[in-house]
Design a protein around this motif. Structure first.
Motif, PDB file in Angstrom:
ATOM      1  N   VAL A 182      46.029  28.971  42.431  1.00  0.00           N
ATOM      2  CA  VAL A 182      45.445  30.248  42.851  1.00  0.00           C
ATOM      3  C   VAL A 182      43.955  30.073  43.117  1.00  0.00           C
ATOM      4  O   VAL A 182      43.435  30.521  44.138  1.00  0.00           O
ATOM      5  CB  VAL A 182      45.686  31.328  41.782  1.00  0.00           C
ATOM      6  CG1 VAL A 182      44.892  32.604  42.109  1.00  0.00           C
ATOM      7  CG2 VAL A 182      47.170  31.641  41.659  1.00  0.00           C
ATOM      8  N   GLN A 183      43.266  29.407  42.209  1.00  0.00           N
ATOM      9  CA  GLN A 183      41.832  29.208  42.388  1.00  0.00           C
ATOM     10  C   GLN A 183      41.534  28.397  43.653  1.00  0.00           C
ATOM     11  O   GLN A 183      40.565  28.673  44.361  1.00  0.00           O
ATOM     12  CB  GLN A 183      41.261  28.513  41.153  1.00  0.00           C
ATOM     13  CG  GLN A 183      41.355  29.361  39.884  1.00  0.00           C
ATOM     14  CD  GLN A 183      40.631  28.734  38.713  1.00  0.00           C
ATOM     15  OE1 GLN A 183      39.523  28.241  38.839  1.00  0.00           O
ATOM     16  NE2 GLN A 183      41.265  28.751  37.548  1.00  0.00           N
ATOM     17  N   ALA A 184      42.389  27.425  43.953  1.00  0.00           N
ATOM     18  CA  ALA A 184      42.181  26.602  45.147  1.00  0.00           C
ATOM     19  C   ALA A 184      42.480  27.380  46.422  1.00  0.00           C
ATOM     20  O   ALA A 184      41.868  27.141  47.469  1.00  0.00           O
ATOM     21  CB  ALA A 184      43.061  25.355  45.079  1.00  0.00           C
ATOM     22  N   GLY A 185      43.409  28.333  46.338  1.00  0.00           N
ATOM     23  CA  GLY A 185      43.805  29.067  47.526  1.00  0.00           C
ATOM     24  C   GLY A 185      42.911  30.236  47.871  1.00  0.00           C
ATOM     25  O   GLY A 185      42.988  30.770  48.988  1.00  0.00           O
ATOM     26  N   VAL A 186      42.080  30.647  46.924  1.00  0.00           N
ATOM     27  CA  VAL A 186      41.196  31.786  47.146  1.00  0.00           C
ATOM     28  C   VAL A 186      39.815  31.266  47.534  1.00  0.00           C
ATOM     29  O   VAL A 186      39.107  30.661  46.733  1.00  0.00           O
ATOM     30  CB  VAL A 186      41.110  32.677  45.883  1.00  0.00           C
ATOM     31  CG1 VAL A 186      40.086  33.786  46.068  1.00  0.00           C
ATOM     32  CG2 VAL A 186      42.483  33.288  45.581  1.00  0.00           C
ATOM     33  N   SER A 187      39.436  31.498  48.768  1.00  0.00           N
ATOM     34  CA  SER A 187      38.198  30.925  49.291  1.00  0.00           C
ATOM     35  C   SER A 187      36.955  31.727  48.906  1.00  0.00           C
ATOM     36  O   SER A 187      35.848  31.198  48.937  1.00  0.00           O
ATOM     37  CB  SER A 187      38.281  30.820  50.818  1.00  0.00           C
ATOM     38  OG  SER A 187      38.460  32.108  51.395  1.00  0.00           O
ATOM     39  N   ARG A 188      37.142  32.990  48.571  1.00  0.00           N
ATOM     40  CA  ARG A 188      36.000  33.839  48.227  1.00  0.00           C
ATOM     41  C   ARG A 188      36.439  34.910  47.250  1.00  0.00           C
ATOM     42  O   ARG A 188      37.582  35.374  47.316  1.00  0.00           O
ATOM     43  CB  ARG A 188      35.422  34.483  49.493  1.00  0.00           C
ATOM     44  CG  ARG A 188      34.157  35.306  49.251  1.00  0.00           C
ATOM     45  CD  ARG A 188      33.564  35.794  50.554  1.00  0.00           C
ATOM     46  NE  ARG A 188      32.416  36.663  50.342  1.00  0.00           N
ATOM     47  CZ  ARG A 188      31.754  37.285  51.314  1.00  0.00           C
ATOM     48  NH1 ARG A 188      32.138  37.132  52.573  1.00  0.00           N
ATOM     49  NH2 ARG A 188      30.722  38.048  51.046  1.00  0.00           N
ATOM     50  N   GLN A 189      35.546  35.297  46.361  1.00  0.00           N
ATOM     51  CA  GLN A 189      35.858  36.317  45.364  1.00  0.00           C
ATOM     52  C   GLN A 189      34.772  37.390  45.362  1.00  0.00           C
ATOM     53  O   GLN A 189      33.580  37.073  45.422  1.00  0.00           O
ATOM     54  CB  GLN A 189      35.969  35.697  43.969  1.00  0.00           C
ATOM     55  CG  GLN A 189      37.074  34.649  43.855  1.00  0.00           C
ATOM     56  CD  GLN A 189      37.062  33.945  42.516  1.00  0.00           C
ATOM     57  OE1 GLN A 189      36.465  34.412  41.550  1.00  0.00           O
ATOM     58  NE2 GLN A 189      37.713  32.791  42.458  1.00  0.00           N
ATOM     59  N   LEU A 190      35.206  38.648  45.281  1.00  0.00           N
ATOM     60  CA  LEU A 190      34.288  39.788  45.218  1.00  0.00           C
ATOM     61  C   LEU A 190      34.667  40.650  44.018  1.00  0.00           C
ATOM     62  O   LEU A 190      35.214  41.749  44.162  1.00  0.00           O
ATOM     63  CB  LEU A 190      34.358  40.603  46.513  1.00  0.00           C
ATOM     64  CG  LEU A 190      33.961  39.895  47.808  1.00  0.00           C
ATOM     65  CD1 LEU A 190      34.220  40.801  49.007  1.00  0.00           C
ATOM     66  CD2 LEU A 190      32.498  39.477  47.765  1.00  0.00           C
ATOM     67  N   PRO A 191      34.377  40.183  42.795  1.00  0.00           N
ATOM     68  CA  PRO A 191      34.781  40.943  41.601  1.00  0.00           C
ATOM     69  C   PRO A 191      34.032  42.259  41.436  1.00  0.00           C
ATOM     70  O   PRO A 191      34.494  43.140  40.712  1.00  0.00           O
ATOM     71  CB  PRO A 191      34.464  39.979  40.449  1.00  0.00           C
ATOM     72  CG  PRO A 191      33.404  39.079  40.992  1.00  0.00           C
ATOM     73  CD  PRO A 191      33.722  38.907  42.445  1.00  0.00           C
ATOM     74  N   GLU A 192      32.898  42.392  42.112  1.00  0.00           N
ATOM     75  CA  GLU A 192      32.099  43.614  41.955  1.00  0.00           C
ATOM     76  C   GLU A 192      32.578  44.753  42.840  1.00  0.00           C
ATOM     77  O   GLU A 192      32.142  45.907  42.679  1.00  0.00           O
ATOM     78  CB  GLU A 192      30.629  43.320  42.282  1.00  0.00           C
ATOM     79  CG  GLU A 192      30.325  43.064  43.758  1.00  0.00           C
ATOM     80  CD  GLU A 192      30.711  41.689  44.273  1.00  0.00           C
ATOM     81  OE1 GLU A 192      30.564  41.452  45.483  1.00  0.00           O
ATOM     82  OE2 GLU A 192      31.172  40.854  43.465  1.00  0.00           O
ATOM     83  N   MET A 193      33.484  44.509  43.760  1.00  0.00           N
ATOM     84  CA  MET A 193      33.916  45.541  44.711  1.00  0.00           C
ATOM     85  C   MET A 193      34.796  46.571  44.019  1.00  0.00           C
ATOM     86  O   MET A 193      35.697  46.242  43.249  1.00  0.00           O
ATOM     87  CB  MET A 193      34.663  44.901  45.876  1.00  0.00           C
ATOM     88  CG  MET A 193      34.890  45.845  47.028  1.00  0.00           C
ATOM     89  SD  MET A 193      35.451  44.955  48.503  1.00  0.00           S
ATOM     90  CE  MET A 193      35.724  46.344  49.596  1.00  0.00           C
ATOM     91  N   GLU A 194      34.546  47.857  44.301  1.00  0.00           N
ATOM     92  CA  GLU A 194      35.276  48.972  43.697  1.00  0.00           C
ATOM     93  C   GLU A 194      36.055  49.722  44.773  1.00  0.00           C
ATOM     94  O   GLU A 194      35.690  49.727  45.945  1.00  0.00           O
ATOM     95  CB  GLU A 194      34.306  49.957  43.020  1.00  0.00           C
ATOM     96  CG  GLU A 194      33.350  49.334  42.018  1.00  0.00           C
ATOM     97  CD  GLU A 194      33.934  49.236  40.629  1.00  0.00           C
ATOM     98  OE1 GLU A 194      35.160  49.415  40.472  1.00  0.00           O
ATOM     99  OE2 GLU A 194      33.174  48.971  39.686  1.00  0.00           O
ATOM    100  N   ALA A 195      37.123  50.382  44.354  1.00  0.00           N
ATOM    101  CA  ALA A 195      37.862  51.241  45.272  1.00  0.00           C
ATOM    102  C   ALA A 195      36.976  52.395  45.714  1.00  0.00           C
ATOM    103  O   ALA A 195      36.100  52.853  44.973  1.00  0.00           O
ATOM    104  CB  ALA A 195      39.122  51.774  44.592  1.00  0.00           C
ATOM    105  N   ASP A 196      37.199  52.884  46.946  1.00  0.00           N
ATOM    106  CA  ASP A 196      36.355  53.911  47.542  1.00  0.00           C
ATOM    107  C   ASP A 196      37.249  54.985  48.158  1.00  0.00           C
ATOM    108  O   ASP A 196      38.218  54.688  48.864  1.00  0.00           O
ATOM    109  CB  ASP A 196      35.477  53.269  48.622  1.00  0.00           C
ATOM    110  CG  ASP A 196      34.365  54.178  49.119  1.00  0.00           C
ATOM    111  OD1 ASP A 196      34.551  55.411  49.111  1.00  0.00           O
ATOM    112  OD2 ASP A 196      33.320  53.646  49.535  1.00  0.00           O
ATOM    113  N   ALA A 197      36.894  56.250  47.908  1.00  0.00           N
ATOM    114  CA  ALA A 197      37.667  57.366  48.458  1.00  0.00           C
ATOM    115  C   ALA A 197      37.697  57.349  49.980  1.00  0.00           C
ATOM    116  O   ALA A 197      38.625  57.882  50.594  1.00  0.00           O
ATOM    117  CB  ALA A 197      37.097  58.689  47.958  1.00  0.00           C
ATOM    118  N   ALA A 198      36.694  56.750  50.630  1.00  0.00           N
ATOM    119  CA  ALA A 198      36.690  56.666  52.092  1.00  0.00           C
ATOM    120  C   ALA A 198      37.903  55.888  52.597  1.00  0.00           C
ATOM    121  O   ALA A 198      38.551  56.273  53.576  1.00  0.00           O
ATOM    122  CB  ALA A 198      35.396  56.019  52.583  1.00  0.00           C
TER     123      ALA A 198
END
Length: 239
Positions: A182-198
């Protein structure tokens, strides 16, 4: 013309969005988003008032109300569901529940044009809420059904190209516990991103146009964990 209001309080963020769709014109999207841990009850309805005022829309002009139905913060989900249910019931309008994981995937696609996204939220108790998506024609399609699991159990969907996945959401703060593949297959991570009502508003309008709105009294958060687990959490929090 369709006018839809969406609310979300599923995480440390609190957000509200109004989407107005006119035939032959671009969508109009007006939103508010704020990181307000433990202030959702105080902030959510004033944000609704702000968005309605900016749009020049009276509550009675709304065609539907949407909310982030989870998974996410147990307390936040109840706050958003209760507020959305109260609005929809009082206006006699349909209610649309939207997955927070799907909204995260759409947000990643809209902002960064990512096509394959693994959304994961920290579920506490050493687990994550997780799903995988492929964005097609601007909308996320599920490749891995939403589930709650230990990070060590996560497997990426089998694709011709194992790489090119993007990890989005707070669950990626636990990435060191995920399998090496999984770690090798994921090229980028955005752990700070939150769901948005938009993003929820855009997904909800698709649901509404497909005839999948619900009566307000059927509003119910989606926790993924069984009821017994949540009762244990509530009991622990009350001590």
């Amino acid at each position: 013309m369709s006018i839809l209001l969406a609310l979300d309080a599923s995480s440390s963020a609190c957000s509200v969005a109004l989407l107005r769709r006119r035939s032959g014109a671009d969508d109009e999207l007006i939103s508010r988003f704020a990181l307000t841990p433990r202030e959702h009850t105080r902030r959510l309805l004033p944000m609704v008032d702000e968005v309605l005022a900016e749009a020049g829309v009276r509550p009675g002009e709304l065609d539907a109300v949407a909310y982030g139905h989870g998974p996410g913060s147990f307390t936040g989900l109840r706050i958003a569901a209760g507020a959305a249910q109260g609005l929809a019931y009082g206006l006699d309008r349909p209610l649309v529940g939207i997955s927070t994981l799907a909204a995260l995937a759409l947000g990643a696609h809209r902002r960064y044009q990512f096509r394959r996204v693994v959304t994961a939220l920290d579920a506490r108790m050493g687990e994550i809420y997780v799903a995988a998506w492929q964005c097609v024609e601007g909308l996320p399609e599920p490749l891995l059904d939403e589930a709650v699991m230990a990070p060590e159990r996560l497997c990426l969907p089998v694709m011709e190209d194992d790489h090119g996945w993007v990890g989005v959401g707070s669950g990626w703060s636990l990435n060191e516990r995920m399998p090496a593949r999984v770690q090798a297959g994921v090229s980028r991570q955005l752990p700070e991103m939150e769901a948005d009502a938009a993003d929820m508003a855009l997904l909800a309008l698709q649901e509404l146009e497909a005839g999948r709105g619900q009566p307000a009294h059927l509003a119910q958060p989606v926790y993924l964990r069984n009821e017994v687990a949540w009762k244990k959490m509530d009991a622990g929090a009350a001590k």
